[in-house]
Design a protein around this motif. Sequence first.
Motif, short mmCIF file in Angstrom:
data_model
loop_
_atom_site.label_atom_id
_atom_site.label_comp_id
_atom_site.label_asym_id
_atom_site.label_seq_id
_atom_site.Cartn_x
_atom_site.Cartn_y
_atom_site.Cartn_z
N ALA A 9 0.83 -1.21 0.00
CA ALA A 9 0.00 0.00 0.00
C ALA A 9 0.86 1.26 0.00
O ALA A 9 0.52 2.26 0.60
CB ALA A 9 -0.97 0.00 1.18
N GLY A 10 2.03 1.17 -0.66
CA GLY A 10 2.92 2.32 -0.76
C GLY A 10 3.76 2.57 0.47
O GLY A 10 4.43 3.59 0.57
N LEU A 11 3.75 1.65 1.42
CA LEU A 11 4.50 1.81 2.66
C LEU A 11 5.49 0.66 2.83
O LEU A 11 5.17 -0.49 2.53
CB LEU A 11 3.55 1.84 3.87
N LYS A 12 6.65 0.96 3.34
CA LYS A 12 7.67 -0.06 3.58
C LYS A 12 7.61 -0.49 5.05
O LYS A 12 7.51 0.34 5.94
CB LYS A 12 9.06 0.48 3.25
N ARG A 13 7.69 -1.80 5.26
CA ARG A 13 7.71 -2.36 6.60
C ARG A 13 8.73 -3.49 6.65
O ARG A 13 8.95 -4.18 5.65
CB ARG A 13 6.34 -2.91 7.01
N THR A 14 9.34 -3.69 7.82
CA THR A 14 10.25 -4.82 8.05
C THR A 14 9.53 -5.78 8.97
O THR A 14 9.14 -5.42 10.09
CB THR A 14 11.57 -4.34 8.67
N LEU A 15 9.35 -7.02 8.49
CA LEU A 15 8.61 -8.03 9.23
C LEU A 15 9.55 -9.07 9.81
O LEU A 15 10.42 -9.59 9.10
CB LEU A 15 7.62 -8.74 8.30
N PRO A 16 9.40 -9.41 11.09
CA PRO A 16 10.21 -10.47 11.67
C PRO A 16 9.75 -11.83 11.14
O PRO A 16 8.56 -12.04 10.90
CB PRO A 16 9.95 -10.35 13.17
N ASP A 34 -0.68 -0.14 13.86
CA ASP A 34 -0.08 0.55 12.72
C ASP A 34 -1.20 1.25 11.94
O ASP A 34 -1.71 0.76 10.94
CB ASP A 34 0.66 -0.44 11.83
N VAL A 35 -1.58 2.43 12.43
CA VAL A 35 -2.69 3.18 11.85
C VAL A 35 -2.40 3.54 10.40
O VAL A 35 -3.27 3.39 9.52
CB VAL A 35 -2.99 4.45 12.69
N GLU A 36 -1.20 4.00 10.13
CA GLU A 36 -0.85 4.40 8.76
C GLU A 36 -1.04 3.25 7.78
O GLU A 36 -1.65 3.41 6.72
CB GLU A 36 0.60 4.90 8.73
N LEU A 37 -0.55 2.08 8.12
CA LEU A 37 -0.67 0.91 7.25
C LEU A 37 -2.13 0.48 7.10
O LEU A 37 -2.57 0.13 6.01
CB LEU A 37 0.18 -0.25 7.78
N THR A 38 -2.87 0.54 8.17
CA THR A 38 -4.29 0.16 8.12
C THR A 38 -5.07 1.10 7.20
O THR A 38 -5.83 0.65 6.35
CB THR A 38 -4.89 0.18 9.54
N VAL A 39 -4.87 2.40 7.36
CA VAL A 39 -5.57 3.40 6.54
C VAL A 39 -5.21 3.24 5.06
O VAL A 39 -6.09 3.23 4.19
CB VAL A 39 -5.26 4.82 7.05
N HIS A 40 -3.93 3.11 4.77
CA HIS A 40 -3.49 2.98 3.37
C HIS A 40 -3.98 1.67 2.75
O HIS A 40 -4.42 1.65 1.60
CB HIS A 40 -1.96 3.07 3.28
N SER A 41 -3.90 0.58 3.51
CA SER A 41 -4.34 -0.72 2.99
C SER A 41 -5.84 -0.72 2.72
O SER A 41 -6.30 -1.23 1.69
CB SER A 41 -4.00 -1.84 3.98
N ALA A 42 -6.62 -0.13 3.62
CA ALA A 42 -8.07 -0.05 3.43
C ALA A 42 -8.40 0.72 2.16
O ALA A 42 -9.24 0.29 1.36
CB ALA A 42 -8.72 0.59 4.65
N LEU A 65 -8.69 -3.33 10.04
CA LEU A 65 -8.90 -3.20 8.60
C LEU A 65 -10.39 -3.16 8.27
O LEU A 65 -10.83 -2.33 7.47
CB LEU A 65 -8.22 -4.36 7.86
N LEU A 66 -11.16 -4.03 8.87
CA LEU A 66 -12.61 -4.07 8.67
C LEU A 66 -13.24 -2.72 9.03
O LEU A 66 -14.00 -2.15 8.25
CB LEU A 66 -13.21 -5.18 9.54
N TYR A 67 -12.89 -2.21 10.19
CA TYR A 67 -13.41 -0.92 10.64
C TYR A 67 -13.02 0.20 9.66
O TYR A 67 -13.86 1.01 9.26
CB TYR A 67 -12.91 -0.58 12.04
N GLU A 68 -11.76 0.23 9.29
CA GLU A 68 -11.28 1.31 8.44
C GLU A 68 -11.89 1.25 7.04
O GLU A 68 -12.21 2.29 6.45
CB GLU A 68 -9.75 1.31 8.36
N MET A 69 -12.09 0.06 6.51
CA MET A 69 -12.74 -0.06 5.20
C MET A 69 -14.19 0.42 5.29
O MET A 69 -14.68 1.11 4.39
CB MET A 69 -12.64 -1.49 4.66
#
Length: 185
Positions: A9-16, A34-42, A65-69
């Motif tokens: 969703a245009g954001l970079k993340r490092t996942l363990p 992660d509000v930013e990622l949730t908003v962008h993904s929705a 995600l459900l709420y934000e969508m």
Amino acid sequence: MLTYDIDVAGLKRTLPLCHVSDDLYIAAFVIFGDVELTVHSAAELLKLAPEYDYLIAPEAKSIPLLYEMARQSGANKYYLARKGAKAYMQGTFEVDVKSITTDKVQHLVLDEHDAEEIRGKRMLIIDDVISTGDSLRAMEELVIDAGAEIAGKMAILAEGEAAERKDIIYLQKLPLFNPDGSIKG
């Protein structure tokens, strides 16, 4: 610690990377907090969404995600398949599911009131990550048992073989990993 870098969703993340079995590791993707990622993904998922009447997701990681969508689409209602029956639920529809990230069988529950509201409606099933497809199959069964129609299935990420499925709309593929952190072939 082994990690995997992803752009979603245009954001970079490092996942363990997390141990699942002797020969399998998965990248931990958690949108909680992660509000930013949730908003962008929705927003990105809504651009790809088919026509639907209501959104529904399994408890718990998909709730933000459900709420934000729902919020971004202007919906006044969304539905959640709970992991167990609650005291306030009147009559229930229930299915069992075994997820790759849990050690035991879980239950997904929808109460009769919610089932009545979605009967005959087009439901868009939402999840954060689709891996084995077991949770998705359980959600499909629950929606159909409640008398609703499946409008589509969406996730932020499709992991492993789920990325090859043509019936899932997702934003990004997420590979599976070997114990040394290399991507499984």
